[in-house]
Design a protein around this motif. Structure first.
Motif, PDB file in Angstrom:
ATOM      1  N   PRO A  30      -2.042  30.004 -22.098  1.00 47.55           N
ATOM      2  CA  PRO A  30      -1.849  29.195 -20.896  1.00 47.55           C
ATOM      3  C   PRO A  30      -2.994  28.229 -20.601  1.00 47.55           C
ATOM      4  CG  PRO A  30      -2.094  31.536 -20.354  1.00 47.55           C
ATOM      5  CD  PRO A  30      -1.916  31.440 -21.826  1.00 47.55           C
ATOM      6  N   SER A  31      -4.239  28.651 -20.815  1.00 46.00           N
ATOM      7  CA  SER A  31      -5.334  27.730 -20.477  1.00 46.00           C
ATOM      8  C   SER A  31      -5.313  26.522 -21.410  1.00 46.00           C
ATOM      9  CB  SER A  31      -6.683  28.449 -20.524  1.00 46.00           C
ATOM     10  OG  SER A  31      -6.918  29.012 -21.792  1.00 46.00           O
ATOM     11  N   GLU A  50      -4.323  26.748 -33.223  1.00 48.13           N
ATOM     12  CA  GLU A  50      -3.925  28.086 -32.791  1.00 48.13           C
ATOM     13  C   GLU A  50      -3.758  28.958 -34.028  1.00 48.13           C
ATOM     14  OE1 GLU A  50      -3.239  30.142 -30.009  1.00 48.13           O
ATOM     15  OE2 GLU A  50      -2.774  31.502 -31.658  1.00 48.13           O
ATOM     16  N   GLN A  51      -4.415  30.110 -34.012  1.00 49.77           N
ATOM     17  CA  GLN A  51      -4.336  30.953 -35.224  1.00 49.77           C
ATOM     18  C   GLN A  51      -2.978  31.642 -35.366  1.00 49.77           C
ATOM     19  OE1 GLN A  51      -7.681  33.401 -34.436  1.00 49.77           O
ATOM     20  NE2 GLN A  51      -6.515  34.953 -33.365  1.00 49.77           N
ATOM     21  N   ASN A 103      -1.725  36.948 -29.908  1.00 49.56           N
ATOM     22  CA  ASN A 103      -2.196  35.726 -30.550  1.00 49.56           C
ATOM     23  C   ASN A 103      -1.014  34.941 -31.110  1.00 49.56           C
ATOM     24  OD1 ASN A 103      -5.005  36.430 -30.142  1.00 49.56           O
ATOM     25  ND2 ASN A 103      -4.650  38.021 -31.669  1.00 49.56           N
ATOM     26  N   ALA A 104      -0.649  33.885 -30.405  1.00 49.90           N
ATOM     27  CA  ALA A 104       0.537  33.104 -30.780  1.00 49.90           C
ATOM     28  C   ALA A 104       0.552  31.847 -29.930  1.00 49.90           C
ATOM     29  CB  ALA A 104       1.800  33.906 -30.492  1.00 49.90           C
ATOM     30  N   GLY A 108      -1.218  35.205 -24.476  1.00 51.61           N
ATOM     31  CA  GLY A 108      -0.843  36.415 -23.757  1.00 51.61           C
ATOM     32  C   GLY A 108       0.427  36.280 -22.934  1.00 51.61           C
ATOM     33  N   TYR A 112       2.984  39.046 -21.555  1.00 55.01           N
ATOM     34  CA  TYR A 112       2.643  39.472 -20.196  1.00 55.01           C
ATOM     35  C   TYR A 112       3.871  39.837 -19.374  1.00 55.01           C
ATOM     36  CZ  TYR A 112       3.330  34.900 -17.644  1.00 55.01           C
ATOM     37  OH  TYR A 112       3.811  33.766 -17.055  1.00 55.01           O
ATOM     38  N   GLY A 113       3.566  40.516 -18.233  1.00 50.70           N
ATOM     39  CA  GLY A 113       4.668  40.928 -17.370  1.00 50.70           C
ATOM     40  C   GLY A 113       5.092  39.840 -16.397  1.00 50.70           C
ATOM     41  N   HIS A 115       3.485  38.959 -13.804  1.00 47.89           N
ATOM     42  CA  HIS A 115       2.948  39.203 -12.461  1.00 47.89           C
ATOM     43  C   HIS A 115       2.074  37.997 -12.139  1.00 47.89           C
ATOM     44  CE1 HIS A 115       3.088  43.835 -13.401  1.00 47.89           C
ATOM     45  NE2 HIS A 115       4.116  43.187 -13.900  1.00 47.89           N
ATOM     46  N   VAL A 253      -9.970  29.065 -36.292  1.00 43.70           N
ATOM     47  CA  VAL A 253     -11.230  28.344 -36.096  1.00 43.70           C
ATOM     48  C   VAL A 253     -12.391  29.331 -36.248  1.00 43.70           C
ATOM     49  CG1 VAL A 253     -12.598  26.927 -34.524  1.00 43.70           C
ATOM     50  CG2 VAL A 253     -10.099  26.725 -34.536  1.00 43.70           C
ATOM     51  N   ASN A 289      -9.577  32.773 -24.978  1.00 48.14           N
ATOM     52  CA  ASN A 289      -9.625  33.915 -24.053  1.00 48.14           C
ATOM     53  C   ASN A 289     -11.017  34.576 -23.954  1.00 48.14           C
ATOM     54  OD1 ASN A 289      -9.758  36.374 -25.698  1.00 48.14           O
ATOM     55  ND2 ASN A 289      -7.537  36.340 -25.947  1.00 48.14           N
ATOM     56  N   GLY A 481      -4.959  43.860 -20.347  1.00 48.17           N
ATOM     57  CA  GLY A 481      -4.997  42.564 -21.051  1.00 48.17           C
ATOM     58  C   GLY A 481      -5.598  41.440 -20.224  1.00 48.17           C
ATOM     59  N   ASP A 514     -10.673  29.099 -20.216  1.00 48.11           N
ATOM     60  CA  ASP A 514      -9.942  30.370 -20.070  1.00 48.11           C
ATOM     61  C   ASP A 514     -10.625  31.321 -19.087  1.00 48.11           C
ATOM     62  OD1 ASP A 514     -12.055  31.658 -21.536  1.00 48.11           O
ATOM     63  OD2 ASP A 514     -11.182  30.842 -23.363  1.00 48.11           O
ATOM     64  N   THR A 527      -3.467  35.376 -14.541  1.00 44.46           N
ATOM     65  CA  THR A 527      -2.983  34.167 -15.218  1.00 44.46           C
ATOM     66  C   THR A 527      -2.753  32.997 -14.270  1.00 44.46           C
ATOM     67  OG1 THR A 527      -2.060  35.580 -16.907  1.00 44.46           O
ATOM     68  CG2 THR A 527      -1.320  33.304 -16.913  1.00 44.46           C
TER      69      THR A 527
HETATM   70  C1  LIG Z   1       0.553  43.238 -22.509  1.00 43.21           C
HETATM   71  C2  LIG Z   1      -0.024  42.243 -21.573  1.00 43.21           C
HETATM   72  C3  LIG Z   1       0.485  42.131 -20.284  1.00 43.21           C
HETATM   73  C4  LIG Z   1      -0.065  41.206 -19.397  1.00 43.21           C
HETATM   74  N1  LIG Z   1       0.509  41.061 -18.166  1.00 43.21           N
HETATM   75  C5  LIG Z   1       0.017  40.119 -17.310  1.00 43.21           C
HETATM   76  C6  LIG Z   1       0.662  39.864 -16.076  1.00 43.21           C
HETATM   77  O1  LIG Z   1       1.688  40.452 -15.766  1.00 43.21           O
HETATM   78  N2  LIG Z   1       0.103  38.934 -15.262  1.00 43.21           N
HETATM   79  C7  LIG Z   1      -1.016  38.241 -15.588  1.00 43.21           C
HETATM   80  O2  LIG Z   1      -1.478  37.425 -14.795  1.00 43.21           O
HETATM   81  N3  LIG Z   1      -1.611  38.427 -16.793  1.00 43.21           N
HETATM   82  C8  LIG Z   1      -1.113  39.337 -17.654  1.00 43.21           C
HETATM   83  N4  LIG Z   1      -1.688  39.489 -18.884  1.00 43.21           N
HETATM   84  C9  LIG Z   1      -2.854  38.665 -19.217  1.00 43.21           C
HETATM   85  C10 LIG Z   1      -2.460  37.253 -19.653  1.00 43.21           C
HETATM   86  O3  LIG Z   1      -1.694  37.307 -20.809  1.00 43.21           O
HETATM   87  C11 LIG Z   1      -3.714  36.445 -19.858  1.00 43.21           C
HETATM   88  O4  LIG Z   1      -4.406  36.384 -18.634  1.00 43.21           O
HETATM   89  C12 LIG Z   1      -3.494  35.015 -20.309  1.00 43.21           C
HETATM   90  O5  LIG Z   1      -2.638  34.929 -21.408  1.00 43.21           O
HETATM   91  C13 LIG Z   1      -4.837  34.396 -20.643  1.00 43.21           C
HETATM   92  O6  LIG Z   1      -4.665  33.075 -21.036  1.00 43.21           O
HETATM   93  P1  LIG Z   1      -5.706  32.339 -21.993  1.00 43.21           P
HETATM   94  O7  LIG Z   1      -5.169  31.004 -22.275  1.00 43.21           O
HETATM   95  O8  LIG Z   1      -7.033  32.431 -21.358  1.00 43.21           O
HETATM   96  O9  LIG Z   1      -5.803  33.226 -23.303  1.00 43.21           O
HETATM   97  P2  LIG Z   1      -4.691  33.775 -24.295  1.00 43.21           P
HETATM   98  O10 LIG Z   1      -3.373  33.736 -23.646  1.00 43.21           O
HETATM   99  O11 LIG Z   1      -5.176  35.062 -24.803  1.00 43.21           O
HETATM  100  O12 LIG Z   1      -4.659  32.688 -25.447  1.00 43.21           O
HETATM  101  C14 LIG Z   1      -5.733  32.531 -26.338  1.00 43.21           C
HETATM  102  C15 LIG Z   1      -5.185  31.993 -27.650  1.00 43.21           C
HETATM  103  O13 LIG Z   1      -6.288  31.619 -28.452  1.00 43.21           O
HETATM  104  C16 LIG Z   1      -5.999  31.924 -29.797  1.00 43.21           C
HETATM  105  N5  LIG Z   1      -7.262  32.076 -30.525  1.00 43.21           N
HETATM  106  C17 LIG Z   1      -8.244  32.982 -30.295  1.00 43.21           C
HETATM  107  N6  LIG Z   1      -9.248  32.824 -31.170  1.00 43.21           N
HETATM  108  C18 LIG Z   1      -8.901  31.788 -31.976  1.00 43.21           C
HETATM  109  C19 LIG Z   1      -9.521  31.164 -33.085  1.00 43.21           C
HETATM  110  N7  LIG Z   1     -10.719  31.553 -33.526  1.00 43.21           N
HETATM  111  N8  LIG Z   1      -8.869  30.142 -33.702  1.00 43.21           N
HETATM  112  C20 LIG Z   1      -7.656  29.731 -33.265  1.00 43.21           C
HETATM  113  N9  LIG Z   1      -7.013  30.309 -32.220  1.00 43.21           N
HETATM  114  C21 LIG Z   1      -7.636  31.310 -31.575  1.00 43.21           C
HETATM  115  C22 LIG Z   1      -5.209  33.211 -29.725  1.00 43.21           C
HETATM  116  O14 LIG Z   1      -4.412  33.379 -30.882  1.00 43.21           O
HETATM  117  C23 LIG Z   1      -4.398  33.018 -28.449  1.00 43.21           C
HETATM  118  O15 LIG Z   1      -3.100  32.550 -28.706  1.00 43.21           O
HETATM  119  C24 LIG Z   1      -1.147  40.393 -19.801  1.00 43.21           C
HETATM  120  C25 LIG Z   1      -1.651  40.483 -21.097  1.00 43.21           C
HETATM  121  C26 LIG Z   1      -1.096  41.399 -21.988  1.00 43.21           C
HETATM  122  C27 LIG Z   1      -1.638  41.466 -23.374  1.00 43.21           C
END
Ligand SMILES: Cc1cc2nc3c(=O)[nH]c(=O)nc-3n(C[C@H](O)[C@H](O)[C@H](O)COP(=O)(O)OP(=O)(O)OC[C@H]3O[C@@H](n4cnc5c(N)ncnc54)[C@H](O)[C@@H]3O)c2cc1C
Ligand code: SF4
Lengths: 552, 153
Positions: A30-31, A50-51, A103-104, A108, A112-113, A115, A253, A289, A481, A514, A527
């Motif tokens: 999301p970020s 994105e890995q 990681n996709a 997350g 995620y749920g 919420h 990366v 993240n 998470g 993030d 999130t």
């Molecule tokens: C099971 C589960 C349930 C959750 N439920 C909730 C919920 O209900 N409500 C809520 O608010 N939050 C929830 N979360 C948390 C939420 O998913 C995260 O807060 C949110 O996705 C964080 O966003 P982000 O962009 O910071 O990081 P992420 O969503 O973690 O994205 C980071 C991305 O960076 C990529 N990456 C990392 N390192 C590298 C690299 N070296 N090279 C290339 N790509 C890389 C990863 O593959 C990943 O896709 C949950 C998480 C999990 C796992």
């Protein structure tokens, strides 16, 4: 050759060494998605690396027989167990809570749920109000307009007027039904005089963009098979791509490169065949993240940045916060079809969120209810002695609990500690030889007391709701998470990694997007706040673009 | 949108040899000995289709499960599983998930347990309001705001 637009695998990346992207974003969660969509709308050529891969709605197991088993295997929350090609190892041998992630494309939000609460005003003023940790360099009021826009983009379902929050405009959808089990719990809260409210979720009830109305499978945490949960592969990436973004999947990366002046010059990444590539850029945005971002910064050492990138404060990787989460399961005589979704949060209560020092700890917890699942997951909700039974006895226990229960989840605030941290593993590496992340995380006494106190109160509340039995589950190691605090924002370069918008103090063309930016964790799912902070950050980045210093 | 391929499923398929399959049924019979109310464990999944689904989803546990099944075949099942639970909880849990997962995925077991989940249940018009009426939220509204206001700026 210029960098091709659109989305493709890293093995097909064919930019020339002379190509310079306007912005490289690392991570498509999301970020990263918020940054990409906004920057692309202003005409910047963004390349997101994105890995992981795209995951299609049809791949989710939530409407299939095998859904529950998949949660123990290919859809496990813990990448160390799931071991997909896109997962990297995280050493958690010294962690009381295991940081889980997905990681996709979508990060997350695939798992995620949904919420989707906001933080509360007091969360931004913890030092002023409670004398612990630090205040954020912004207020609730500063973030409120970005929350409103984020909630629109994530098609949130919520009921206006929640007394736990200042008033604001209505979300795009009304609140989801609280179902029989939510009503049961609410009756108990009313009997005790507790405040509660139907909880907000990033789950739509109307067709908004590519999202379609929720049909309540209740299986949201292995990806929504209906396309109703707002994961950013659906809500953000199509628009970002349409506006000309390049999204390269399978791109691991390993390093952000810098020049003699210490400015970011580009990134090094490997494709899935191990072929290493370089890409030059004017600006780098870290969106990997709260674990992935410090891991990469620490791995990006140079003469100008001997302790890792943006780390002159030695705070990169420190102050990791993970929201330890416990649960009380109330078992009722009535059949409440309590597997009915979404899962999704059902009702929430902030009754014990704010500090009351007479409880013996500072800060507090959010309570939220959730549906149960099917029989296999229910077997894990049982009390340990019942779980260890076999045959008819075990099946009777499952039958007694499944459909008759309310899960009351206690999501607690954990305070920042410099020793709770992400470092580079001295031994383990990912498939491309990049050091794995090592997580050291111990719960402090404040959190231990907070969880114990809240579990006792939750037990009382469930009994007040009419529960016959209450099963208590202390902090669950692989929840929830939320990966926060490892590159905190602030105004002072000695005590923070970035400025109040996410720009690194040490490297003026490096931004962090993030949950690493968190100063304190609050006690709510992050999130909405991560996405709102990202929107605020990228808005500022564009505002300052004319004066942006670049390496090329 | 033209998406690049997904590599999620790229790993060796997970199947059991006939010996491992026979041992799996013994493990299942230990966890779920026959009783009078629920379908017997060897009566469910007669065509093996559920096991196939379950194995595919438990691919991350393939090596653990296969090696446990090979070892279990050489021991008394009860004592083997008790020792495993003490010495290697993760492996014990993987075996438990395999056999419970197979059994609890069978439609006839869902019927016996009264489980009707994982079906679409679209939200009815007025349903959200119905669960809140009459006046379930009134005491909360009467009490009013509970957040701590902070000085802005
Ligand atoms: C099971 C589960 C349930 C959750 N439920 C909730 C919920 O209900 N409500 C809520 O608010 N939050 C929830 N979360 C948390 C939420 O998913 C995260 O807060 C949110 O996705 C964080 O966003 P982000 O962009 O910071 O990081 P992420 O969503 O973690 O994205 C980071 C991305 O960076 C990529 N990456 C990392 N390192 C590298 C690299 N070296 N090279 C290339 N790509 C890389 C990863 O593959 C990943 O896709 C949950 C998480 C999990 C796992
Ligand atoms: S309950 Fe709704 S959001 Fe959750 S998986 Fe089902 S359709 Fe998707």
């Amino acid at each position: 050759m210029t960098i091709r637009r659109g989305t493709y695998d890293a093995t097909a990346f064919d930019a020339s060494p002379d190509d310079v992207a306007d912005v490289v974003i690392i991570g498509a969660g999301p970020s990263g998605a918020v940054y990409a969509k906004y920057l692309a709308s202003w005409g910047f050529h963004v390349v997101c690396l994105e890995q992981g891969d795209w995951v299609g709605t049809a791949e989710y197991t939530g409407n299939r027989q095998e859904y529950e088993v998949s949660m123990y295997g290919t859809w496990h929350k813990n990448g160390n167990i799931r071991k997909l090609p896109s997962d990297y190892p995280v050493d958690t041998s010294e962690a009381d809570v295991i940081p889980v992630m997905y990681n996709a494309v979508g990060g997350g939000t695939i798992h995620y749920g949904g919420h989707f609460p906001r933080m509360l005003p007091s969360d931004f003023r913890v030092r002023t109000l409670d004398g612990v940790a630090d205040d954020w360099p912004l207020t609730y009021e500063d973030l409120a307009p970005y929350y409103v826009r984020t909630e629109a983009e994530f098609a949130v379902s919520a009921m206006p007027g929640d007394p736990a929050y200042p008033d604001g405009p209505a979300a795009p959808n009304p609140a989801l039904p609280i179902n029989a089990y939510g009503r049961k719990l609410a009756e108990g809260f009313n009997a005790l005089g507790y405040s509660w409210w139907p909880a907000p979720n990033a789950i739509t009830q109307s067709t908004i963009g590519d999202l379609v109305p929720c049909v309540r499978y209740g299986t949201c945490e292995a990806g929504c098979p209906n396309g109703s949960k707002a994961s950013v592969d659906i809500t953000h990436w199509p628009a970002a791509l349409k506006a000309g973004t390049t999204l390269v999947t399978g791109a691991w990366v390993s390093e952000v490169t810098t020049n003699a002046k210490g400015l970011a010059t580009g990134v090094v990444f490997s494709d899935r065949n191990g072929v290493q590539r370089r890409l030059r850029t004017d600006l780098v945005v870290m969106a990997a993240n709260g674990i992935g971002t410090p891991r990469l910064l620490l791995n990006s050492t140079s003469a100008a940045h001997p302790n890792g990138l943006a780390n002159s404060s030695d705070l990169v990787g420190r102050n990791l916060m993970l929201h330890p989460t416990a649960m009380a399961v109330g078992v009722f005589d009535e059949d409440m079809t309590s597997w009915r979704g979404p899962a999704g949060q059902n009702i929430h209560s902030y009754e014990f969120y704010e500090t009351d020092v007479s409880r013996g700890f500072v800060r507090g917890a959010k309570w939220l209810s959730m549906p149960t699942s099917g029989p296999l997951v229910t077997s894990d909700l049982l009390a340990p002695a019942d779980r260890d039974t076999r045959g008819e006895e075990l099946l009777d226990h499952i039958k007694r609990v499944m459909g008759h229960s309310v899960l009351l989840v206690i999501l607690t605030e954990d305070l920042p500690h410099e020793d709770n941290r992400v470092t580079l593993d001295p031994v383990a590496t990912d498939r491309h030889g990049v050091p794995a992340a090592k997580v050291t995380y111990r719960r402090d006494q404040n959190n231990i007391d907070m969880v114990a106190w809240n579990l006792r109160k939750a037990e009382e509340a469930l009994h007040a709701s009419g529960a016959r039995d209450v099963i208590l589950h202390d902090v669950m190691p692989d929840q929830p998470g939320h990966l926060l605090g490892t590159a905190r924002m602030g105004t002072d370069p000695e005590t923070s990694v970035t400025d109040p918008f996410g720009r690194a103090h040490d490297v003026s063309n490096l931004w962090i997007a993030d949950g690493s930016l968190y100063v304190t964790s609050g006690g709510v799912n992050p999130t909405n706040t991560i996405a709102a902070l990202a929107l605020r950050g990228v808005t500022e980045l564009v505002r300052r673009a004319a004066d942006q210093e670049v390496a090329s | 949108m033209n998406m690049p391929p997904n590599y999620r499923g790229v790993s060796e398929p997970f199947t059991l040899t006939s010996n491992q399959h026979a041992t799996m049924l013994d493990v299942a019979a230990w966890f779920l000995p026959d009783g009078s109310t629920f379908p017997p464990v060897d009566a469910v999944d007669s065509d093996g289709s559920i096991l196939e689904l379950v194995l595919q989803e438990l691919r991350p546990w393939r090596r653990t499960i296969q090696s446990c099944l090979d070892s279990a075949a050489e021991h008394d099942m009860g004592s083997y599983l008790q020792v495993l639970q003490q010495d290697d909880l993760e492996a014990y849990e993987a075996l438990r998930t395999l056999v419970l997962g197979r059994y609890l995925t069978a439609p006839e077991v869902w019927a016996a347990l009264g489980y009707t989940g994982r079906r679409p249940s679209p939200i009815g018009v007025g349903e959200a309001e119905r669960w809140l009426s009459p006046d379930l939220l009134q005491p909360v509204l009467d009490r009013g705001k509970i957040y701590r206001p902070t000085p802005s700026g």
